[in-house]
Design an enzyme around this catalytic site. Sequence first.
Site, mmCIF file in Angstrom:
data_model
loop_
_atom_site.group_PDB
_atom_site.id
_atom_site.type_symbol
_atom_site.label_atom_id
_atom_site.label_comp_id
_atom_site.label_asym_id
_atom_site.label_seq_id
_atom_site.Cartn_x
_atom_site.Cartn_y
_atom_site.Cartn_z
ATOM 1 N N GLY B 15 -30.954 57.041 58.004
ATOM 2 C CA GLY B 15 -31.153 58.746 57.603
ATOM 3 C C GLY B 15 -30.844 59.543 58.923
ATOM 4 N N THR B 16 -30.196 59.075 59.991
ATOM 5 C CA THR B 16 -30.262 59.737 61.278
ATOM 6 C C THR B 16 -29.571 61.121 60.918
ATOM 7 O OG1 THR B 16 -28.403 58.551 61.963
ATOM 8 C CG2 THR B 16 -30.568 57.939 62.981
ATOM 9 N N ASN B 17 -28.466 61.045 60.348
ATOM 10 C CA ASN B 17 -27.584 62.318 59.976
ATOM 11 C C ASN B 17 -28.475 63.171 58.917
ATOM 12 O OD1 ASN B 17 -25.072 61.990 61.124
ATOM 13 N ND2 ASN B 17 -24.333 60.801 59.671
ATOM 14 N N MET B 96 -23.969 54.402 51.228
ATOM 15 C CA MET B 96 -23.194 52.910 51.335
ATOM 16 C C MET B 96 -22.694 52.524 49.784
ATOM 17 S SD MET B 96 -22.710 52.499 54.498
ATOM 18 C CE MET B 96 -22.085 51.126 54.919
ATOM 19 N N HIS B 115 -17.285 61.102 58.732
ATOM 20 C CA HIS B 115 -16.453 59.800 59.114
ATOM 21 C C HIS B 115 -16.511 59.750 60.678
ATOM 22 C CE1 HIS B 115 -13.918 56.386 58.375
ATOM 23 N NE2 HIS B 115 -13.083 56.690 59.452
ATOM 24 N N ASP B 156 -11.564 59.010 52.113
ATOM 25 C CA ASP B 156 -11.254 59.798 53.602
ATOM 26 C C ASP B 156 -10.109 60.695 53.455
ATOM 27 O OD1 ASP B 156 -13.887 58.620 54.675
ATOM 28 O OD2 ASP B 156 -12.386 56.839 55.584
ATOM 29 N N GLU B 184 -22.859 63.112 69.831
ATOM 30 C CA GLU B 184 -22.199 63.992 70.410
ATOM 31 C C GLU B 184 -21.538 64.691 69.231
ATOM 32 O OE1 GLU B 184 -19.736 62.706 73.586
ATOM 33 O OE2 GLU B 184 -21.537 61.957 74.834
ATOM 34 N N ALA B 185 -21.220 64.146 68.265
ATOM 35 C CA ALA B 185 -20.182 64.541 67.133
ATOM 36 C C ALA B 185 -21.082 64.684 65.880
ATOM 37 C CB ALA B 185 -19.030 63.942 67.087
#
Lengths: 214, 214
Positions: B15-17, B96, B115, B156, B184-185
């Site tokens: 769950g880092t996002n 997932m 993505h 995607d 970074e993104a």
Amino acid sequence: MKDTVGVAILVSGGGTNLQAIIDAKAAGQLPSCELKAVISNKPEAYALRRAEKAGIPAYVVPKIGRGEAAQVEFEERVDEIIRRSGAEVTVLAGFMCILSENFVKKYPERIINVHPALIPSFCGKGFYGLRVHEAALSYGVKVTGATVHFVNEIPDGGRIIMQKAVDVKEGDTPETLQRRVMEEAEWKILPASLEKVCADILAARRNDAMNDQL
Amino acid sequence: MKDTVGVAILVSGGGTNLQAIIDAKAAGQLPSCELKAVISNKPEAYALRRAEKAGIPAYVVPKIGRGEAAQVEFEERVDEIIRRSGAEVTVLAGFMCILSENFVKKYPERIINVHPALIPSFCGKGFYGLRVHEAALSYGVKVTGATVHFVNEIPDGGRIIMQKAVDVKEGDTPETLQRRVMEEAEWKILPASLEKVCADILAARRNDAMNDQL
């Protein structure tokens, strides 16, 4: 031992990428390169004028006719100029002719090309010039860029040397995007990649010479 | 008229996002969003703990069995939680499970996914998780990044919302590259895209309301 590598630059048009290389050389950013020859397949290419102004020998090799014989004849003449000039590395800088597998295989990791997208996006057969930017805008990407890579027998398939990302902006047209990708990416990474390739060749040569002395 | 849009976040793992979204909300960067529900298909997902700590209702919906009936049952339960929570926008944040075409078509431009590559590079079927970064390194790209896009029936394939480039570094492994692309993104453009999508929904709603009054 010589401390520079000779470079030939193949062009077809305005020659802005050639100019980026000439400017980088003048600014002392290409210490490992010596610009030996500029070869155009079009006699009217403005790139030839840029070469003359910079004091680089400029040659015109028109491709006459179609078919395999014409291709072989054309490539032989290009090849002869490259070899006679003493160039070991060849840069395709907006060169709009296809080079045969036969030609390309003679110079493994010695021919470099700049492609106006982040390979593997928008590359390969059919993706050249403005079409690349049309494809990127039509796909809706928000980031594109440019790639400098070695040329092998697969279109845009050789090893990648450098890439640089460029943001797509709201309202971009293929033309505005093409210009920004040139200014922000191509004109920076093409000279930088050329210097890297030539410096790597010189380093390998010095290494070989040291080993020979042992 | 309500001045926020409800958001559900689907997770499966660490769950880092999700944490990036929670942190952005706490920092006042998501004024158009209200975090209504976190749904995990895995009861052990640490993302559930993150949701609880942030005071967001957290739900577990395990997918039981295989085949179409199991998928329909699973999606119905997810769908019910989303609707009951009042969420209008759903974020796939390291979720997932594949969502069926049937599910996805119910929410056109209302489901967003992140993505870990610059689409159209290294995307589509088979490109998930660490495999994306393995593919990028094996191809030899020097620039990669992340893409936030709407989810449609093509893997995607939905409209791109934001992209951000990340440099590949000498000596990168799939793991170091994955981490850098996240930091970074992904953690930047996912919250920013979520806010943009919700702000656009609110702006369209205000516009409609004004037109109704005329």
